[in-house]
Design an enzyme around this catalytic site. Structure first.
Site, PDB file in Angstrom:
ATOM      1  N   LYS A  81      28.013  35.485  56.786  1.00 37.51           N
ATOM      2  CA  LYS A  81      28.627  36.446  55.869  1.00 37.51           C
ATOM      3  C   LYS A  81      27.285  35.833  54.967  1.00 37.51           C
ATOM      4  O   LYS A  81      26.826  34.337  55.448  1.00 37.51           O
ATOM      5  CB  LYS A  81      29.917  35.598  54.794  1.00 37.51           C
ATOM      6  CG  LYS A  81      30.079  36.892  53.988  1.00 37.51           C
ATOM      7  CD  LYS A  81      30.673  37.538  54.760  1.00 37.51           C
ATOM      8  CE  LYS A  81      30.955  38.781  52.764  1.00 37.51           C
ATOM      9  NZ  LYS A  81      31.831  39.941  53.591  1.00 37.51           N
ATOM     10  N   GLY A 177      44.243  47.027  41.389  1.00 39.67           N
ATOM     11  CA  GLY A 177      43.014  47.597  41.418  1.00 39.67           C
ATOM     12  C   GLY A 177      42.123  48.893  42.012  1.00 39.67           C
ATOM     13  O   GLY A 177      42.471  49.424  43.410  1.00 39.67           O
TER      14      GLY A 177
HETATM   15  P1  NAD Z   1      35.409  47.520  43.865  1.00 42.95           P
HETATM   16  O1  NAD Z   1      34.769  46.458  43.008  1.00 42.95           O
HETATM   17  O2  NAD Z   1      35.275  48.753  43.557  1.00 42.95           O
HETATM   18  O3  NAD Z   1      36.920  47.713  43.374  1.00 42.95           O
HETATM   19  C1  NAD Z   1      37.764  46.099  42.451  1.00 42.95           C
HETATM   20  C2  NAD Z   1      38.619  46.990  41.401  1.00 42.95           C
HETATM   21  O4  NAD Z   1      39.296  45.885  41.032  1.00 42.95           O
HETATM   22  C3  NAD Z   1      37.388  46.930  40.058  1.00 42.95           C
HETATM   23  O5  NAD Z   1      37.614  48.130  39.859  1.00 42.95           O
HETATM   24  C4  NAD Z   1      38.215  45.784  39.324  1.00 42.95           C
HETATM   25  O6  NAD Z   1      37.700  45.819  38.201  1.00 42.95           O
HETATM   26  C5  NAD Z   1      39.651  45.334  39.801  1.00 42.95           C
HETATM   27  N1  NAD Z   1      40.209  44.124  39.596  1.00 42.95           N
HETATM   28  C6  NAD Z   1      39.287  42.936  39.705  1.00 42.95           C
HETATM   29  N2  NAD Z   1      40.168  41.244  39.682  1.00 42.95           N
HETATM   30  C7  NAD Z   1      41.327  42.451  38.630  1.00 42.95           C
HETATM   31  C8  NAD Z   1      42.307  41.870  38.723  1.00 42.95           C
HETATM   32  N3  NAD Z   1      42.135  40.911  38.648  1.00 42.95           N
HETATM   33  N4  NAD Z   1      42.995  42.581  37.809  1.00 42.95           N
HETATM   34  C9  NAD Z   1      43.532  44.095  38.485  1.00 42.95           C
HETATM   35  N5  NAD Z   1      42.260  45.030  38.552  1.00 42.95           N
HETATM   36  C10 NAD Z   1      41.152  43.970  39.024  1.00 42.95           C
HETATM   37  O7  NAD Z   1      36.133  46.488  44.819  1.00 42.95           O
HETATM   38  P2  NAD Z   1      36.258  46.859  46.464  1.00 42.95           P
HETATM   39  O8  NAD Z   1      34.537  47.471  47.410  1.00 42.95           O
HETATM   40  O9  NAD Z   1      37.465  48.759  46.286  1.00 42.95           O
HETATM   41  O10 NAD Z   1      37.182  46.390  47.375  1.00 42.95           O
HETATM   42  C11 NAD Z   1      38.170  45.744  46.839  1.00 42.95           C
HETATM   43  C12 NAD Z   1      38.625  45.040  47.598  1.00 42.95           C
HETATM   44  O11 NAD Z   1      38.355  44.955  49.237  1.00 42.95           O
HETATM   45  C13 NAD Z   1      37.897  42.958  47.898  1.00 42.95           C
HETATM   46  O12 NAD Z   1      38.745  42.134  47.575  1.00 42.95           O
HETATM   47  C14 NAD Z   1      36.858  43.432  48.647  1.00 42.95           C
HETATM   48  O13 NAD Z   1      36.648  42.118  49.365  1.00 42.95           O
HETATM   49  C15 NAD Z   1      37.525  43.779  49.780  1.00 42.95           C
HETATM   50  N6  NAD Z   1      37.627  45.085  50.760  1.00 42.95           N
HETATM   51  C16 NAD Z   1      36.296  45.884  50.445  1.00 42.95           C
HETATM   52  C17 NAD Z   1      35.958  46.908  51.379  1.00 42.95           C
HETATM   53  C18 NAD Z   1      35.100  47.634  51.229  1.00 42.95           C
HETATM   54  O14 NAD Z   1      35.321  48.435  52.277  1.00 42.95           O
HETATM   55  N7  NAD Z   1      34.970  47.761  50.084  1.00 42.95           N
HETATM   56  C19 NAD Z   1      35.956  46.163  53.437  1.00 42.95           C
HETATM   57  C20 NAD Z   1      37.278  45.076  53.254  1.00 42.95           C
HETATM   58  C21 NAD Z   1      37.681  44.858  52.277  1.00 42.95           C
END
Ligand code: NAD
Length: 353
Positions: A81, A177
């Protein structure tokens, strides 16, 4: 940096480097946990860390998690990472990502990077100007819909375990989220007839969920105490923490976020409260599978989905072993991943022929 070498030895890290470029203001770190099964593939996160050691802690924790995720998903990959210390809304520049890309290039393919929180497709295109060891970018597209697809499959395995059927129709899911993964997950759930409760710090996203799926919106801190079948953490890590664990009123915790359990012991709290936990890195591997299949080239979307479909069976197998061996699901998942890490990766992946 006291203690980091001991931790590297204890947890089997190969390399942790700090990266710095005075001209562009780049400050960050890259951690390679393991290349035993293949190159260490992992995203690069851009975040405002409270301290340098918080950034190093994060990169090490995430890199190790990637080794487990890749092994559990039966991919020929290790775990790594990268983190860049900075505000993604203010501090990005092509020069910064190019400087970072030069560090990635120096690792000679042992580390391959992708997008993560705070970085997106066009940042990867800037990194690619300096190195080929990057996967993703505008031409490849977002892994998020594939992550969501895998989480949805994992939820089906959970539903079988708790309710005896994979059918999610009529079940209630509280989604924390509705960003790129959360909203794609909501779409699957709404299509199947699940009821949605959502929260997001971004009010516009909440409004969209209300309009598109008739979701019930709640303030961010109230999401934990909603009476529901599933709590789906799709925002930051540590959603299940000392404060929230006792407030949950769900039967199952299954979502996309990495490091859902803030501390390992919280798995015990969930277990004692009769809440089934779907180990995060098993449930959310769909995006990694998409990215790796893109890197390999020549794989169709059907083949990618077929490999992601395996998440459902894998999760069921984890729950079966968990019941039989009287071990919590995340303990079984770790044993399963560690078992895979000791094995040579197979040339062809199950479900992809
Ligand atoms: P993103 O940034 O697009 O979405 C996250 C959302 O969560 C945002 O809309 C943000 O405003 C909201 N948020 C943050 N803190 C919050 C809180 N305390 N309460 C309510 N809402 C909150 O991110 P993403 O790509 O959708 O990823 C979401 C999670 O999944 C992350 O933890 C990421 O590490 C994990 N993840 C993502 C992927 C991927 O393919 N994008 C793959 C594996 C894991």
């Amino acid at each position: 940096m006291a203690g980091y070498l001991a931790r590297m030895a204890e947890q089997g890290f190969e390399e942790v480097v700090l990266v710095h470029d005075a001209k562009t203001g780049l400050r960050g770190a890259i951690a390679i946990h393991s290349t035993a099964r293949g190159p260490a593939l992992g995203g690069t996160r851009m975040w405002v860390y409270p301290s340098e050691s918080a950034a190093v802690e994060d990169v090490m924790c995430l890199a190790r998690g990637m080794s487990y995720k890749s092994a559990a998903a039966e991919l020929a990959l290790g775990g790594g990472k990268g983190v860049i210390i900075g505000d993604p809304s203010r501090d990005k520049s092509e020069a910064l990502f190019r400087a970072y890309g030069r560090f990635v290039e120096k690792m000679n393919g042992r580390f391959i990077t992708a997008a993560d929180m705070g970085t997106e497709e066009n940042d990867l295109d800037s990194i690619r100007l300096e190195t080929d060891h990057v996967v993703g970018g505008r031409a490849v597209g977002s892994p998020s819909p594939f992550t969501a697809y895998g989480v949805w499959k994992a939820m089906k395995a959970c539903a079988v375990e708790v309710f005896g059927s994979p059918d999610l129709e009529g079940l209630c899911v509280a989604v924390q989220g509705v960003g790129s993964v959360g909203r794609a997950l909501c779409q699957h759930l709404a299509d199947e007839g699940a009821r949605l409760i959502v929260t997001d710090l971004d009010r516009e996203r909440v409004r969209m969920a209300e309009e598109l799926w008739g979701a019930t919106a709640v303030e961010s801190d109230l999401i934990y105490s909603q009476e529901c079948d599933f709590f789906a953490p799709c925002a930051g890590g540590g959603a299940v923490n000392r404060d929230s664990a006792d407030r949950l009123r769900c039967r199952i915790v299954a979502g996309a976020a990495n490091n859902v359990l803030k501390e390992d012991e919280l798995g015990t709290v969930l277990h004692e409260r009769g809440i089934l936990y779907a180990p995060d890195y098993v449930a959310n591997a769909g995006g990694l599978i998409f990215v790796e299949f893109k890197r390999q080239g020549g794989k169709s979307e059907d083949e990618t989905r077929a490999h992601i479909d395996l998440i459902e069976g894998r999760m069921k197998e984890i729950f079966r072993r968990s019941r039989e061996q009287k071990l919590r699901p995340e303990v079984v998942a770790n044993m399963f991943a560690e078992e895979k890490m000791r094995q040579e990766p197979e040339g062809s992946l199950p479900g992809t022929q």
